[in-house]
Write an enzyme that holds these catalytic residues in place. Sequence first.
Site, PDB file in Angstrom:
ATOM      1  N   GLU A   1      -0.005  -3.384   4.485  1.00  0.00           N
ATOM      2  CA  GLU A   1      -1.053  -2.270   4.680  1.00  0.00           C
ATOM      3  C   GLU A   1      -1.160  -1.857   6.092  1.00  0.00           C
ATOM      4  OE1 GLU A   1      -3.605  -0.891   3.921  1.00  0.00           O
ATOM      5  OE2 GLU A   1      -3.965  -1.297   1.772  1.00  0.00           O
ATOM      6  N   ASP A   2      -1.593  -0.536   5.919  1.00  0.00           N
ATOM      7  CA  ASP A   2      -1.813   0.168   7.411  1.00  0.00           C
ATOM      8  C   ASP A   2      -3.420   0.425   7.770  1.00  0.00           C
ATOM      9  OD1 ASP A   2      -2.017   2.197   5.569  1.00  0.00           O
ATOM     10  OD2 ASP A   2      -1.978   3.764   6.855  1.00  0.00           O
TER      11      ASP A   2
ATOM     12  N   SER B   1      -2.493   0.633  -4.419  1.00  0.00           N
ATOM     13  CA  SER B   1      -3.090   1.735  -3.519  1.00  0.00           C
ATOM     14  C   SER B   1      -4.463   2.304  -3.941  1.00  0.00           C
ATOM     15  CB  SER B   1      -1.881   2.964  -3.618  1.00  0.00           C
ATOM     16  OG  SER B   1      -2.502   4.186  -3.146  1.00  0.00           O
ATOM     17  N   ALA B   2      -5.209   2.855  -3.073  1.00  0.00           N
ATOM     18  CA  ALA B   2      -6.588   3.305  -3.479  1.00  0.00           C
ATOM     19  C   ALA B   2      -6.249   4.959  -4.117  1.00  0.00           C
ATOM     20  CB  ALA B   2      -7.431   3.615  -2.279  1.00  0.00           C
ATOM     21  N   SER B   3      -5.163   5.274  -3.902  1.00  0.00           N
ATOM     22  CA  SER B   3      -4.949   6.702  -4.317  1.00  0.00           C
ATOM     23  C   SER B   3      -4.709   7.172  -5.773  1.00  0.00           C
ATOM     24  CB  SER B   3      -3.529   7.525  -3.437  1.00  0.00           C
ATOM     25  OG  SER B   3      -3.453   8.703  -4.074  1.00  0.00           O
TER      26      SER B   3
ATOM     27  N   ASN C   1      -3.210   9.896  -6.385  1.00  0.00           N
ATOM     28  CA  ASN C   1      -2.084  10.391  -6.626  1.00  0.00           C
ATOM     29  C   ASN C   1      -0.841   9.620  -6.581  1.00  0.00           C
ATOM     30  OD1 ASN C   1      -3.365  13.245  -6.704  1.00  0.00           O
ATOM     31  ND2 ASN C   1      -4.105  12.595  -4.802  1.00  0.00           N
TER      32      ASN C   1
ATOM     33  N   ASP D   1       1.074  -1.246   0.051  1.00  0.00           N
ATOM     34  CA  ASP D   1       0.132  -0.070   0.063  1.00  0.00           C
ATOM     35  C   ASP D   1       0.877   1.177   0.152  1.00  0.00           C
ATOM     36  OD1 ASP D   1      -2.143   1.782   0.611  1.00  0.00           O
ATOM     37  OD2 ASP D   1      -1.721   1.612   2.628  1.00  0.00           O
ATOM     38  N   LEU D   2       0.426   2.529  -0.370  1.00  0.00           N
ATOM     39  CA  LEU D   2       1.283   3.732  -0.271  1.00  0.00           C
ATOM     40  C   LEU D   2       1.169   4.460   0.847  1.00  0.00           C
ATOM     41  CD1 LEU D   2       3.098   5.579  -2.069  1.00  0.00           C
ATOM     42  CD2 LEU D   2       1.143   6.727  -2.961  1.00  0.00           C
ATOM     43  N   ASP D   3       0.108   5.206   1.065  1.00  0.00           N
ATOM     44  CA  ASP D   3      -0.135   6.268   2.059  1.00  0.00           C
ATOM     45  C   ASP D   3      -0.175   5.423   3.535  1.00  0.00           C
ATOM     46  OD1 ASP D   3      -0.820   8.533   0.432  1.00  0.00           O
ATOM     47  OD2 ASP D   3      -2.584   7.481   0.134  1.00  0.00           O
TER      48      ASP D   3
ATOM     49  N   LYS E   1     -11.137  -0.908  -1.584  1.00  0.00           N
ATOM     50  CA  LYS E   1     -10.760  -1.725  -0.130  1.00  0.00           C
ATOM     51  C   LYS E   1     -12.010  -1.519   0.492  1.00  0.00           C
ATOM     52  CE  LYS E   1      -5.919  -0.598  -0.845  1.00  0.00           C
ATOM     53  NZ  LYS E   1      -4.820  -0.201  -0.473  1.00  0.00           N
TER      54      LYS E   1
ATOM     55  N   THR F   1       2.106  10.172   4.318  1.00  0.00           N
ATOM     56  CA  THR F   1       1.069  10.889   3.696  1.00  0.00           C
ATOM     57  C   THR F   1      -0.316  10.881   4.514  1.00  0.00           C
ATOM     58  OG1 THR F   1       0.876   9.250   2.144  1.00  0.00           O
ATOM     59  CG2 THR F   1       1.876  11.356   1.632  1.00  0.00           C
TER      60      THR F   1
ATOM     61  N   LYS G   1      -8.935   5.463   6.203  1.00  0.00           N
ATOM     62  CA  LYS G   1      -7.603   5.080   5.613  1.00  0.00           C
ATOM     63  C   LYS G   1      -7.905   3.880   4.533  1.00  0.00           C
ATOM     64  CE  LYS G   1      -4.432   6.064   9.308  1.00  0.00           C
ATOM     65  NZ  LYS G   1      -3.664   5.603  10.380  1.00  0.00           N
TER      66      LYS G   1
HETATM   67  C1  BG6 Z   1      -5.587   5.791   0.254  1.00  0.00           C
HETATM   68  C2  BG6 Z   1      -5.584   6.741   1.483  1.00  0.00           C
HETATM   69  O1  BG6 Z   1      -4.414   5.294   0.082  1.00  0.00           O
HETATM   70  O2  BG6 Z   1      -5.980   6.725  -0.823  1.00  0.00           O
HETATM   71  C3  BG6 Z   1      -7.000   7.436   1.651  1.00  0.00           C
HETATM   72  O3  BG6 Z   1      -5.228   5.654   2.896  1.00  0.00           O
HETATM   73  C4  BG6 Z   1      -7.222   8.174   0.611  1.00  0.00           C
HETATM   74  O4  BG6 Z   1      -6.829   8.388   2.989  1.00  0.00           O
HETATM   75  C5  BG6 Z   1      -7.012   7.255  -0.725  1.00  0.00           C
HETATM   76  O5  BG6 Z   1      -8.574   8.696   0.684  1.00  0.00           O
HETATM   77  C6  BG6 Z   1      -7.396   8.125  -2.054  1.00  0.00           C
HETATM   78  O6  BG6 Z   1      -6.466   8.873  -2.207  1.00  0.00           O
HETATM   79  P1  BG6 Z   1      -6.339  10.218  -3.375  1.00  0.00           P
HETATM   80  O7  BG6 Z   1      -5.087  10.737  -3.094  1.00  0.00           O
HETATM   81  O8  BG6 Z   1      -6.833   9.766  -4.800  1.00  0.00           O
HETATM   82  O9  BG6 Z   1      -7.281  11.140  -2.736  1.00  0.00           O
HETATM   83 MG    MG Z   2      -2.795   3.177   3.702  1.00  0.00          MG
END
Ligand code: BG6
Ligand code: MG
Length: 218
Positions: free
Chosen positions: A169-170, A114-116, A118, A9-11, A145, A17, A45
Amino acid sequence: MNTKAFIFDLDGVIVDTAKYHFLAWEKIANELGFEFTHENNELLKGVSRVRSLDIILEIGKVTASQEAKNRWLIQKNEDYLSYLVDMDESEILQGVMPILNYLKERNQLIALGSASKNARPILEKTGTLDFFDAIVDGNDVSNAKPDPEVFLLAAKLLNTKPEDSIVFEDSVAGVQAANIGGMISVGIGEASTLHEAKYLFKDFTQMDKTFIDNLINN
Ligand code: BG6
Ligand code: MG
């Protein structure tokens, strides 16, 4: 030699972050007139941006039009990105680089799950992009997730079976996603929140090479 897929996982796992996501959401909650606690934040998270806003609005008992929601989603991301402008490798969490380097040394496969949305710019800014044999992020999946889609896709891209995949994973949702996907879950954080993880470490500094070797060989 055995080859396993190590999915990160990333964040909150690779980079610190989670605190910036918290600050950006807290600002919106405060503007809407309610408090947003660190305990509330655990629920977000690993959860997508869109779903996170819905959870926050539920916490504050706020109903809003889609237009207002879209505005807050943009505001949250702009605010979050403002924290990342000067990001560099100093933001990488302690103990992560030795593990990434050791996995490479042992010729293991490494993916991001990762769900992000970014994720890529963060990997670029921190100089970690080249470690990854596959990257699956919020732009690639439609189910958040604890749905295992993000990790299953990562394993598939690495040509690895779920049972030969290890997920770091956190988040509660992320640990559940790994378990549901039939993978080995390694929680990074507190036992009070991550008790569903198969293995648990407070952070990567607590993880040694023997642990990694055992995962590779078993
Ligand atoms: C996850 C974070 O990795 O990404 C969440 O744990 C976050 O807190 C999600 O909402 C989505 O991230 P982003 O960068 O697309 O807003
Ligand atoms: Mg995370």
